[in-house]
Design a protein around this motif. Sequence first.
Motif, short mmCIF file in Angstrom:
data_model
loop_
_atom_site.label_atom_id
_atom_site.label_comp_id
_atom_site.label_asym_id
_atom_site.label_seq_id
_atom_site.Cartn_x
_atom_site.Cartn_y
_atom_site.Cartn_z
N GLU A 83 31.33 55.64 58.02
CA GLU A 83 31.73 54.74 56.92
C GLU A 83 31.61 53.28 57.33
O GLU A 83 31.28 52.42 56.52
N VAL A 84 31.89 53.00 58.60
CA VAL A 84 31.74 51.62 59.07
C VAL A 84 30.26 51.24 59.04
O VAL A 84 29.89 50.18 58.52
N VAL A 85 29.43 52.10 59.59
CA VAL A 85 27.98 51.80 59.63
C VAL A 85 27.44 51.61 58.22
O VAL A 85 26.70 50.66 57.93
N GLU A 86 27.84 52.50 57.33
CA GLU A 86 27.41 52.38 55.93
C GLU A 86 27.95 51.07 55.32
O GLU A 86 27.25 50.34 54.61
N GLY A 87 29.22 50.80 55.62
CA GLY A 87 29.88 49.63 55.02
C GLY A 87 29.26 48.31 55.41
O GLY A 87 29.28 47.35 54.63
N ILE A 88 28.71 48.23 56.62
CA ILE A 88 28.11 46.96 57.07
C ILE A 88 26.59 46.98 56.95
O ILE A 88 25.92 46.05 57.42
N SER A 89 26.05 48.02 56.32
CA SER A 89 24.59 48.16 56.31
C SER A 89 23.88 47.08 55.50
O SER A 89 22.68 46.87 55.66
N GLY A 90 24.61 46.37 54.68
CA GLY A 90 23.99 45.29 53.90
C GLY A 90 24.02 43.96 54.61
O GLY A 90 23.60 42.94 54.04
N ASN A 91 24.51 43.93 55.83
CA ASN A 91 24.56 42.68 56.59
C ASN A 91 23.67 42.82 57.83
O ASN A 91 23.86 43.76 58.61
N LEU A 92 22.75 41.91 57.98
CA LEU A 92 21.84 41.97 59.12
C LEU A 92 22.25 40.97 60.19
O LEU A 92 22.66 39.85 59.88
N ARG A 144 20.50 39.24 63.38
CA ARG A 144 19.22 39.10 64.08
C ARG A 144 19.38 39.06 65.59
O ARG A 144 18.41 39.17 66.32
N CYS A 145 20.60 38.83 66.05
CA CYS A 145 20.83 38.88 67.49
C CYS A 145 20.98 40.32 67.96
O CYS A 145 21.17 40.56 69.15
N THR A 146 20.95 41.26 67.02
CA THR A 146 21.20 42.69 67.28
C THR A 146 22.64 42.87 67.76
O THR A 146 23.48 42.02 67.55
N GLY A 147 22.89 43.95 68.47
CA GLY A 147 24.23 44.14 69.01
C GLY A 147 25.20 44.66 67.97
O GLY A 147 26.33 44.21 67.90
N TYR A 148 24.79 45.62 67.16
CA TYR A 148 25.69 46.17 66.15
C TYR A 148 26.84 46.96 66.76
O TYR A 148 27.85 47.17 66.11
N ASN A 197 28.99 46.25 69.05
CA ASN A 197 30.24 45.49 69.15
C ASN A 197 30.80 45.15 67.76
O ASN A 197 32.02 45.03 67.59
N ILE A 198 29.92 45.02 66.80
CA ILE A 198 30.40 44.76 65.43
C ILE A 198 31.14 46.00 64.92
O ILE A 198 32.23 45.90 64.35
N VAL A 199 30.57 47.17 65.17
CA VAL A 199 31.24 48.41 64.75
C VAL A 199 32.59 48.55 65.47
O VAL A 199 33.61 48.88 64.86
N LYS A 200 32.57 48.26 66.78
CA LYS A 200 33.84 48.29 67.54
C LYS A 200 34.87 47.35 66.92
O LYS A 200 36.06 47.66 66.82
N ALA A 201 34.41 46.18 66.53
CA ALA A 201 35.32 45.18 65.97
C ALA A 201 35.92 45.65 64.65
O ALA A 201 37.09 45.37 64.36
N VAL A 202 35.15 46.38 63.87
CA VAL A 202 35.69 46.87 62.60
C VAL A 202 36.83 47.86 62.89
O VAL A 202 37.90 47.79 62.28
N HIS A 203 36.60 48.77 63.85
CA HIS A 203 37.66 49.72 64.21
C HIS A 203 38.88 48.98 64.79
O HIS A 203 40.02 49.33 64.50
N ARG A 204 38.62 47.98 65.60
CA ARG A 204 39.73 47.21 66.19
C ARG A 204 40.51 46.46 65.10
O ARG A 204 41.75 46.41 65.14
N ALA A 205 39.79 45.93 64.13
CA ALA A 205 40.46 45.24 63.01
C ALA A 205 41.33 46.21 62.23
O ALA A 205 42.45 45.87 61.83
N ALA A 206 40.82 47.43 62.05
CA ALA A 206 41.62 48.44 61.34
C ALA A 206 42.92 48.70 62.10
O ALA A 206 44.00 48.82 61.51
N GLU A 207 42.81 48.78 63.45
CA GLU A 207 44.03 48.98 64.27
C GLU A 207 45.00 47.82 64.10
O GLU A 207 46.19 48.01 63.94
#
Length: 159
Positions: A125-134, A136-140, A142-152
């Motif tokens: 759900e996180v991957v799907e939820g952020i799929s509309g945001n690109l 260019r530095c890559t590194g998704y 840590n972004i996915v990790k951050a979403v889970h951390r924000a939920a916590e």
Amino acid sequence: MEHEITLVVNGAARRVRVPARRLLSDCLRHDLGLTGTHVGCEHGVCGCCTVLLDGEPVRSCLTFAVSVDGREITTVEGLAGPGGMSPVQRAFGECHALQCGFCTPGFLCTVTALLRDNPSPTEEEVVEGISGNLCRCTGYQNIVKAVHRAAELIAEEGR
Ligand code: FES
Ligand code: FES
């Protein structure tokens, strides 16, 4: 021909005169000085320009300012509360979820709405939820990790 409109931006009513074809992204950045909203592709692909319109993420580069007269807009500048940065903002910092930071305002708006609607998303759900945001530095990762951390953080803080 110009139109006088009122946008409620980050809780404050802002009156502005704009041509009919003024994009919301340009209105926010150039007319209102809110340069936290970034513009990448300018045609709806990258998600950098994402803001919240009545709480829902929209691409401000695809939105005419006159079409949102009277509506509530939250930009990245409005995500922090009186107590400082929001849990989503803090989680992005803590998890090193940004490199150049250009895409970050869009991600922060998208993720804020995502976690409001689904406070405990699965990995998919996180991957799907952020799929509309690109990014260019890559590194998704840590972004996915951050979403889970924000939920916590939101769960811990009851926000
Ligand atoms: S600048 Fe709006 S989607 Fe890329
Ligand atoms: S952090 Fe550089 S584009 Fe995403």
